[in-house]
Design a protein around this motif. Structure first.
Motif, mmCIF file in Angstrom:
data_model
loop_
_atom_site.group_PDB
_atom_site.id
_atom_site.type_symbol
_atom_site.label_atom_id
_atom_site.label_comp_id
_atom_site.label_asym_id
_atom_site.label_seq_id
_atom_site.Cartn_x
_atom_site.Cartn_y
_atom_site.Cartn_z
ATOM 1 N N UNK A 140 0.898 -1.242 0.115
ATOM 2 C CA UNK A 140 0.028 -0.135 0.057
ATOM 3 C C UNK A 140 0.865 1.508 -0.097
ATOM 4 N N UNK A 141 0.146 2.296 -0.488
ATOM 5 C CA UNK A 141 1.096 3.699 -0.133
ATOM 6 C C UNK A 141 0.982 4.009 1.060
ATOM 7 N N UNK A 142 -0.053 3.905 1.916
ATOM 8 C CA UNK A 142 0.032 4.342 3.218
ATOM 9 C C UNK A 142 -0.658 3.305 4.128
ATOM 10 N N UNK A 143 0.291 3.324 5.385
ATOM 11 C CA UNK A 143 -0.238 2.440 6.578
ATOM 12 C C UNK A 143 -0.784 3.271 7.454
ATOM 13 N N UNK A 144 -2.077 3.165 7.982
ATOM 14 C CA UNK A 144 -2.708 3.746 8.976
ATOM 15 C C UNK A 144 -2.803 2.897 10.568
ATOM 16 N N UNK A 160 -0.376 3.810 18.990
ATOM 17 C CA UNK A 160 0.981 3.219 18.275
ATOM 18 C C UNK A 160 1.953 4.249 18.120
ATOM 19 N N UNK A 161 2.977 4.016 18.138
ATOM 20 C CA UNK A 161 4.180 4.637 17.810
ATOM 21 C C UNK A 161 4.522 4.334 16.326
ATOM 22 N N UNK A 162 4.864 5.387 15.574
ATOM 23 C CA UNK A 162 5.251 5.066 14.351
ATOM 24 C C UNK A 162 6.280 3.962 13.977
ATOM 25 N N UNK A 176 6.298 -1.051 8.432
ATOM 26 C CA UNK A 176 6.657 0.617 8.273
ATOM 27 C C UNK A 176 7.881 0.422 7.127
ATOM 28 N N UNK A 177 8.924 -0.298 7.600
ATOM 29 C CA UNK A 177 9.926 -0.335 6.778
ATOM 30 C C UNK A 177 9.912 -0.659 5.342
ATOM 31 N N UNK A 178 9.022 -1.758 4.909
ATOM 32 C CA UNK A 178 8.735 -1.966 3.907
ATOM 33 C C UNK A 178 8.081 -1.047 2.839
ATOM 34 N N UNK A 179 7.071 -0.447 3.406
ATOM 35 C CA UNK A 179 6.325 0.659 2.731
ATOM 36 C C UNK A 179 7.002 2.096 2.408
ATOM 37 N N UNK A 180 7.983 2.294 3.639
ATOM 38 C CA UNK A 180 8.429 3.543 3.512
ATOM 39 C C UNK A 180 9.773 3.323 2.447
ATOM 40 N N UNK A 181 10.269 2.048 2.310
ATOM 41 C CA UNK A 181 11.518 1.899 1.256
ATOM 42 C C UNK A 181 10.797 1.784 -0.197
ATOM 43 N N UNK A 182 9.490 2.118 -0.455
ATOM 44 C CA UNK A 182 8.839 2.082 -1.732
ATOM 45 C C UNK A 182 8.268 3.452 -1.814
ATOM 46 N N UNK A 183 8.553 4.437 -0.881
ATOM 47 C CA UNK A 183 8.152 5.618 -1.118
ATOM 48 C C UNK A 183 6.787 6.034 -0.461
ATOM 49 N N UNK A 184 6.335 4.859 0.469
ATOM 50 C CA UNK A 184 4.994 5.019 1.193
ATOM 51 C C UNK A 184 5.282 5.739 2.411
ATOM 52 N N UNK A 185 4.250 6.021 3.289
ATOM 53 C CA UNK A 185 4.298 6.589 4.435
ATOM 54 C C UNK A 185 3.760 5.847 5.608
ATOM 55 N N UNK A 186 3.840 6.155 6.886
ATOM 56 C CA UNK A 186 2.702 5.387 8.029
ATOM 57 C C UNK A 186 2.306 6.703 8.810
ATOM 58 N N UNK A 187 0.982 6.829 8.794
ATOM 59 C CA UNK A 187 0.103 7.777 9.543
ATOM 60 C C UNK A 187 -0.562 7.434 10.857
ATOM 61 N N UNK A 188 -0.415 7.891 11.830
ATOM 62 C CA UNK A 188 -1.010 7.644 13.202
ATOM 63 C C UNK A 188 -2.127 8.620 13.233
ATOM 64 N N UNK A 189 -3.333 7.863 13.540
ATOM 65 C CA UNK A 189 -4.510 8.908 13.735
ATOM 66 C C UNK A 189 -5.117 8.711 15.243
#
Length: 489
Positions: A436-440, A445-447, A453-466
């Motif tokens: 996915x592009x974004x994990x929520x 949770x802490x980022x 997290x590492x898998x998605x960020x390596x592909x240009x994605x991001x993690x967002x905490x709501x």
């Protein structure tokens, strides 16, 4: 639509795979500029668009090809492009979809046709067209025909997508029709009204109601008037006629005299851009797969209902169509289905949002959280722990609600697009598969602790905490039930 028809259509769709379709027509690049308007210019009384995102998609005949590819067909695309950056962008988009550009002719004397749409808060504010509508010359026409001659024997159907940008001339259309008749190949035509006479004798001509109005110089006000027009067109053009009517569905006029009025299947119209191309592609592929004309029309109507619920120039997949005709929840997917869905979403420039959890005893905190997660992208995929996974994490007395019931309730929430089960303690394998592009995740949770997290960020994605809102939780609900309803006794 009856059970028998649904079963029949579900049987036809697997036969789409590897059908060979020739697409001939006006190819173009669709550009989308997404932004916000918060102020007016001091230079002139116009709005200032603060650009947030830009992306490109295949348009015109190229979008027909993209729809065919998404449905499993093998495409040979004939058209024109200029020696410019627009051509490079269009070719990149086509190649990403597995569509060869080897038969597209590069014309030094014309630009690649580009339609640029400026979108503000999901509404089209402005469209700018860059094009040259001059008809192709004889030498270009001959080059196209040489290519078609080489492919016609192995072809299952032919599509002519005429946007009146110059790629289709009357002499070229006559030659294509004669060749297809010689080799018994069906032709499906999406015409412009000024060129409709070019296509006499083709298998199916698909004008829309605006085209009919332009041809007849008046709007058909009743179904009887529309039927009279349809019968006249069948007789004059010696072709089956399908008139697409927007929110009023479609009307099919067959050469054998049958008339069928088919209501729309669109539940929510988000964007009509490219819907006609989806209809054309689905019709041609269904006909190539030996569907009757009525069956092909029903299927194309359902395909249109799917695509208008998406934003921008979009396509429909086999899995999306099959899910409409088979029993079961349409949102609950296995990993193979979900990978195809995510692939298509990304090809169409969409952001895919992922979240996961147990969601045992669904409550208001869950729904608010999911609504916020969905607003971060274009599709929300929810990973759901199976019963076995929850027992390992939370103990033998959980879950309270079985997995299938939890999935059904979550699927009923509008903002949730897809649900997938995972049996492991974490969803890492699913995240790696669909990327996915974004994990929520929620505010507890802490980022750095979020799985994937590492898998998605390596592909240009991001993690967002709501951030969590309120103090409601499944555990508190369970404790409240025990303390106030059982212990009280």
């Amino acid at each position: 639509m009856g059970v028998h028809m649904k079963h029949r259509l579900a049987e036809i769709i697997p036969d789409f795979k590897d059908k060979k379709i020739l697409v001939i027509g006006d190819i173009m690049l669709d550009k989308f500029v997404l932004g916000e308007v918060k102020r007016l210019s001091q230079e002139a009384p116009v709005q200032i668009v603060d650009v947030k995102e830009e992306y490109c998609l295949p348009g015109g005949a190229a979008n027909v090809a993209a729809n065919l590819a998404a449905l499993g067909a093998k495409i040979t695309l004939f058209g024109l492009a200029g020696p410019d950056e627009g051509k490079n962008q269009l070719f990149d988009e086509l190649k990403r979809r597995g569509i060869s550009t080897s038969k597209v002719i590069i014309s030094k004397n014309r630009p690649t046709t580009i339609k640029t749409r400026v979108i503000v808060q999901n509404y089209q504010l402005l469209r700018m067209d860059k094009e040259d509508k001059c008809k192709i010359d004889n030498s270009t026409e001959k080059r196209i025909m040489v290519g078609i001659l080489k492919k016609i024997k192995e072809t299952d159907a032919v599509v002519i997508s005429d946007y009146n940008k110059g790629a289709i001339t009357e002499s070229l259309s006559i030659k294509i029709i004669d060749l297809c008749k010689k080799h018994n190949k069906p032709i499906v035509v999406d015409p412009k009204p000024e060129n409709i006479s070019f296509y006499k004798g083709t298998y199916l001509i698909k004008p829309n109601v605006k085209d009919i109005t332009s041809l007849m110089k008046s709007v058909p006000k009743t179904e009887e008037e529309l039927e009279n027009i349809g019968r006249k067109m069948v007789f004059t053009l010696n072709s089956n006629i399908l008139i697409t009517r927007g929110e009023n569905g479609m009307s099919l006029f067959e050469k054998n005299g049958n008339i069928s009025h088919i209501p729309t299947e669109a539940k929510e119209v988000f964007d009509i851009v490219g819907a006609g191309d989806t209809v054309t592609a689905t019709l041609a592929l269904a006909i190539a797969a030996k569907a009757t004309l009525y069956e092909a029309t029903i299927m194309a109507n359902y395909a249109a209902g799917i695509v208008v619920g998406k934003f921008g120039t979009s396509t429909v997949s086999q899995n999306e169509l099959i899910s409409l005709f088979e029993k079961g929840n349409k949102k609950i997917k296995d990993i193979s289905e979900l990978k195809e869905i995510v692939k298509e979403l990304k090809l169409n420039g969409r952001k895919v949002v992922w979240t996961n959890g147990c969601f045992d005893i669904l409550h208001a905190g869950h729904t608010k959280y999911l609504q916020e997660a969905r607003r971060l992208g274009d599709a929300l995929i929810l990973g759901l722990n199976t019963d076995a996974s929850i027992r390992r994490i939370k103990g033998k007395n959980r879950p309270i609600i079985p997995e299938n019931e939890r999935a059904e309730m979550l699927s009923a929430i509008e903002c949730v697009d897809y649900v997938i089960f995972f049996d492991e303690d974490t969803p890492l394998n699913v995240i790696k598969s669909i990327m996915p592009n974004i994990i929520v995740k929620g505010g507890d949770y802490k980022v750095e602790d979020v799985v994937g997290k590492d898998v998605v960020e390596k592909q240009g994605g991001e993690v967002i905490i709501i951030p969590l809102k309120g103090e409601i939780s499944t555990t508190k609900i369970i404790n409240n039930i025990i303390n106030n309803h059982f212990n009280a006794k």
